[in-house]
Design an enzyme around this catalytic site. Structure first.
Site, PDB file in Angstrom:
ATOM      1  N   ARG A 280     -31.922  31.590  24.075  1.00 22.72           N
ATOM      2  CA  ARG A 280     -32.774  32.743  24.387  1.00 22.72           C
ATOM      3  C   ARG A 280     -33.392  32.646  25.784  1.00 22.72           C
ATOM      4  O   ARG A 280     -33.827  33.651  26.337  1.00 22.72           O
ATOM      5  CB  ARG A 280     -33.878  32.888  23.334  1.00 22.72           C
ATOM      6  CG  ARG A 280     -33.373  33.384  21.986  1.00 22.72           C
ATOM      7  CD  ARG A 280     -34.449  33.305  20.923  1.00 22.72           C
ATOM      8  NE  ARG A 280     -35.644  34.061  21.298  1.00 22.72           N
ATOM      9  CZ  ARG A 280     -36.798  33.971  20.639  1.00 22.72           C
ATOM     10  NH1 ARG A 280     -36.920  33.143  19.619  1.00 22.72           N
ATOM     11  NH2 ARG A 280     -37.831  34.682  21.022  1.00 22.72           N
TER      12      ARG A 280
ATOM     13  N   LYS B  14     -34.142  24.114  28.175  1.00 22.48           N
ATOM     14  CA  LYS B  14     -35.392  24.797  27.847  1.00 22.48           C
ATOM     15  C   LYS B  14     -36.623  23.933  28.092  1.00 22.48           C
ATOM     16  O   LYS B  14     -37.612  24.399  28.679  1.00 22.48           O
ATOM     17  CB  LYS B  14     -35.352  25.244  26.384  1.00 22.48           C
ATOM     18  CG  LYS B  14     -36.634  25.865  25.883  1.00 22.48           C
ATOM     19  CD  LYS B  14     -36.462  26.511  24.516  1.00 22.48           C
ATOM     20  CE  LYS B  14     -36.070  25.531  23.445  1.00 22.48           C
ATOM     21  NZ  LYS B  14     -36.062  26.158  22.101  1.00 22.48           N
TER      22      LYS B  14
ATOM     23  N   ASN C  77     -47.924  26.478   9.378  1.00 26.44           N
ATOM     24  CA  ASN C  77     -47.297  25.188   9.670  1.00 26.44           C
ATOM     25  C   ASN C  77     -46.744  25.191  11.092  1.00 26.44           C
ATOM     26  O   ASN C  77     -45.899  26.016  11.439  1.00 26.44           O
ATOM     27  CB  ASN C  77     -46.172  24.936   8.662  1.00 26.44           C
ATOM     28  CG  ASN C  77     -45.401  23.665   8.951  1.00 26.44           C
ATOM     29  OD1 ASN C  77     -45.921  22.734   9.573  1.00 26.44           O
ATOM     30  ND2 ASN C  77     -44.155  23.619   8.511  1.00 26.44           N
TER      31      ASN C  77
ATOM     32  N   ALA D 122     -53.870  30.022  69.496  1.00 28.95           N
ATOM     33  CA  ALA D 122     -53.013  30.922  68.730  1.00 28.95           C
ATOM     34  C   ALA D 122     -51.577  30.872  69.231  1.00 28.95           C
ATOM     35  O   ALA D 122     -51.320  30.820  70.438  1.00 28.95           O
ATOM     36  CB  ALA D 122     -53.541  32.349  68.824  1.00 28.95           C
TER      37      ALA D 122
END
Length: 448
Positions: free
Chosen positions: A16, A23, A172, A365
């Site tokens: 998935r 994963k 659970n 700069a």
């Protein structure tokens, strides 16, 4: 307390996620999920653990190589109970507590693991301790039927539960703790006589209860046992982690102007009285001392910021950037493997790479350190109190001396001595009236 081991299940395909990366290696707060879990286990005292791998096993094994962990292989995906059994050989000489955990359930805390162990050892007859939680929406989670003292009378899958059991909100998580001899003995008795033909880990609890042995449940916050099976679930766990970390930062004395726009990494260290404006991202390995101000839209990674430092807005600090006390990095300034000395400033539009800038130096700069010739990197050293004029290119390797001045627009290719003025620019000439004659001529042409 007896020794602790964990069996971490990470053999699944993770389809998935639709990713070439396993994963459990997808990051939360710039840290792989698996490392979150392994670190919690080590903090809880795990001495010997086993990682059960299968699909993309090389990736997972490589990611775990710096941890004290053994590898077991689940060649066939025959269920969670079967996966845990694959670790039996690796733990054949282990005598202690074993926690069955999941690589894609990364946020379980060390304190929760310790609480499970304490519960297991309140009674030598307890066979298993299950980690339960009460989500806002219990959905189709398996239910735990337990007394007020945590004694489990029944565990039931949602599809097999009656209406009264489905009304129970204690769910659970799948994590189970047992003594080593009980863990494998009970799992040996689990069968695959079910619709999926798989060996389910929670069935060991049902078997123990049928034997007349007590089993107990410890409850945790639902975010600790949030599983990650998709990119959207990964994003939700990340969002929850960031929200907790932001609150922790503010509790620790950090001001976040717009908290939801600030993103931390798992190892970000921040002192007190730090002010962080909106849209700031912290990559890995950032240390921020007290009294620092980080302005909006800055990206900081692998950097160390001493007290009184000011950064941004729109600054990028890359790995190896070190800002000493009261130094300043302004808008559109990038640093990489560079040190900015005490009180030194680079206020705008500057790149400092592979450089050391002395105390109280000023970088004008548009200045860049030209540190790469296409093959190798070279160092630029700028002395204390030096002044680098705007739009200067410092071609490394080069040293700018203490209190030296480099004129604007210079391309410096050789060292500048202490106190020296270095001008590198073409001679300028003036032609009085030339512009007026030019404009008159062009206007006549255009009008004609």
């Amino acid at each position: 307390m007896t020794p602790l081991s964990a069996i971490i299940l990470a053999a699944g395909q993770g389809t998935r996620m639709k990713s070439d990366t396993h994963k459990v290696l997808h990051p939360i707060a710039s840290k792989p999920m698996l490392h979150h879990l392994l670190d919690s286990l080590m903090t809880a005292g795990a001495e010997k653990s086993v990682l059960v791998v299968g699909a993309k096993r090389e990736q997972v094994e490589d990611a775990a190589k710096d941890y004290p962990i053994a590898i077991a292989v689940q060649s066939e995906q025959l269920g969670t109970g079967h996966a845990v059994l694959q670790a039996r050989e690796a733990l054949s000489d282990f005598n202690g507590d074993i926690l069955a955990a999941f690589g894609d359930v990364p946020m379980v805390q060390s304190s929760t693991i310790s609480a499970m162990r304490e519960k297991l050892h309140t009674d030598p007859n307890i066979a298993c301790v299950v980690l339960g939680f009460r989500p806002d929406d219990a959905k189709a989670y398996g239910r735990i039927i337990a007394d007020d003292d945590g004694s489990i009378s029944k565990m039931v899958e949602f599809k097999d539960a009656n209406d009264a059991e489905r009304a129970v909100d204690l769910c659970n998580s799948g994590l189970i703790l047992a003594r080593s001899n009980d863990m494998f003995a009970l799992l040996d008795r689990v069968t695959n006589d079910n619709a999926q033909g798989e060996y389910y880990l929670p069935d060991m609890v049902t078997i123990a209860i049928a034997d007349g042995r007590p089993c107990a449940v410890i409850e945790c916050a639902d975010w600790e046992v949030a599983g990650v099976n998709s990119r959207s679930e990964l994003a939700q766990v990340e969002a929850d982690w960031q929200a907790r970390r932001r609150n922790q930062a503010m509790d620790d004395g950090v001001t976040l102007i717009d908290p939801k726009t600030v993103y931390f990494s798992a190892d970000t260290q921040i002192g007190r009285d730090v002010v962080i404006e909106p849209n700031v991202f912290f990559g890995p390995k950032v240390v921020v001392a007290n009294g620092v101000k980080i302005k909006a839209n800055s990206h900081i990674e692998g950097a160390s910021l001493a007290s009184g430092v000011e950064v941004g807005p729109f600054a990028r600090l890359r790995p190896g950037a070190v800002l000493e006390e009261n130094s300043k990095i302004g808008n559109f300034v990038e640093m990489k493997k560079a040190t900015l000395g005490k009180g030194a400033k680079a206020s705008h539009l500057t790149y400092l790479g592979d450089a050391t800038v002395g105390a109280n130096a000023n970088i004008g700069a548009g200045t860049i350190t030209c540190n790469y010739d296409g093959y190798f990197k070279y160092q630029t050293v700028i002395g204390e109190g030096a002044f680098i004029g705007s739009n200067s290119a410092l071609v490394a390797p080069v040293t700018i001396g203490q209190d030296a001045i480099v004129g604007a627009g210079a391309t410096v290719t050789t060292d500048v001595m202490d106190g020296e003025l270095r001008l590198v620019r073409s001679p300028q000439s003036a032609k009085p009236g030339w512009a007026d004659r030019f404009h008159d001529t062009m206007k006549k042409k255009k009008g004609g």
